[in-house]
Design a protein around this motif. Sequence first.
Motif, mmCIF file in Angstrom:
data_model
loop_
_atom_site.group_PDB
_atom_site.id
_atom_site.type_symbol
_atom_site.label_atom_id
_atom_site.label_comp_id
_atom_site.label_asym_id
_atom_site.label_seq_id
_atom_site.Cartn_x
_atom_site.Cartn_y
_atom_site.Cartn_z
ATOM 1 N N ARG A 225 -22.889 108.996 -87.793
ATOM 2 C CA ARG A 225 -22.759 110.365 -87.308
ATOM 3 C C ARG A 225 -22.972 110.401 -85.801
ATOM 4 O O ARG A 225 -23.807 109.676 -85.260
ATOM 5 N N ALA A 226 -22.231 111.258 -85.124
ATOM 6 C CA ALA A 226 -22.496 111.504 -83.705
ATOM 7 C C ALA A 226 -23.914 112.072 -83.570
ATOM 8 O O ALA A 226 -24.387 112.811 -84.446
ATOM 9 N N ALA A 227 -24.590 111.705 -82.449
ATOM 10 C CA ALA A 227 -25.978 112.145 -82.217
ATOM 11 C C ALA A 227 -26.052 113.677 -82.200
ATOM 12 O O ALA A 227 -25.221 114.327 -81.567
ATOM 13 N N HIS A 228 -27.055 114.216 -82.873
ATOM 14 C CA HIS A 228 -27.122 115.683 -82.982
ATOM 15 C C HIS A 228 -28.525 116.162 -83.294
ATOM 16 O O HIS A 228 -29.372 115.400 -83.765
ATOM 17 N N LEU A 229 -28.709 117.445 -83.070
ATOM 18 C CA LEU A 229 -29.970 118.141 -83.381
ATOM 19 C C LEU A 229 -29.594 119.356 -84.228
ATOM 20 O O LEU A 229 -28.737 120.148 -83.825
#
Length: 303
Positions: A225-229
């Motif tokens: 997954r693309a880095a995320h918050l």
Amino acid sequence: MTETAHRSISREQAAIEQALTEELVASFAHAEDRRLRQLMGALTRHLHAFIREVRLTEHEWNTAIAFLTEAGQITDDRRQEYILLSDVLGASMQTIAVNNEAVYGASSATEATVFGPFFTEDAPEIPIGGDIAGGAHGQPCWVEGTVTDTEGNPVPGARIEVWEADDEGFYDVQYSDGRVAGRARLASDAQGRYAFWGLTPTPYPIPHDGPVGRMLAATGRSPVRAAHLHFMVTAPKLRTLVTHIFVKDDPQIAIGDSVFGVKDSLIKEFHTQAAGAPTPDGRRLEGDWSRTRFDIVLAPADA
Ligand code: BEZ
Ligand code: FE
């Protein structure tokens, strides 16, 4: 495509297959609940169309049943293989698209994205400016912004729930020691403002040691997954927003997100700050840190 999939069928055979589909759809005709009747009818029609289009073999159908059985067996209160399956098939994002129509006002409502399997109800409450890390490792990141409605009015007291993986790519619930880390809830202030210390997000793979991971490998797809918050934001009379922010410089955005969750409007600059740079709240930090801004716009509940 296999040879079988190309095979054309006789008119008589097609009629037999079509009659079965129609018989099935009709079998739901007396369901009292109209919506259930619609759902079951459409599900049956699409399922039969799929089986007929690919000329599904009995071996393939049994393999699919074994796959779903294994997905059930690996699922428990910490691991949800069916959410993963829904996510990697884009079913989650398509359902989100159908249920979160774009809303334009003085400002456009913030776009929604996938919920994922790692939200928990028990996150600690923090004050504005508090730290969500709770011992999770990673580069500190100051996150700030506002919550407004689509007419630009501040939303005071919005409930903001945030959660994220540590720099090893794991959420607290993926550890077996019961820790609560990398998650919190807070409320926007009287002017709709919020801020907290989190961790600079890093890319990580979704759990891929089960049947969904095998399916990704077999089809040449990455689990990363693309880095995320993650954010979930709720306020009275406004549409609940489930979303993430993504890191602009993350190369995984161009490579692709395994659950199709990235939307351009959710990609944010995370500005790296050198060790020793003054922090917004005077906190002293030994190493580099980052900061980002995410202004949240909530649609009307009935939009
Ligand atoms: C996540 O964002 O954490 C996630 C989303 C979908 C599947 C697995 C993980
Ligand atoms: Fe996540």
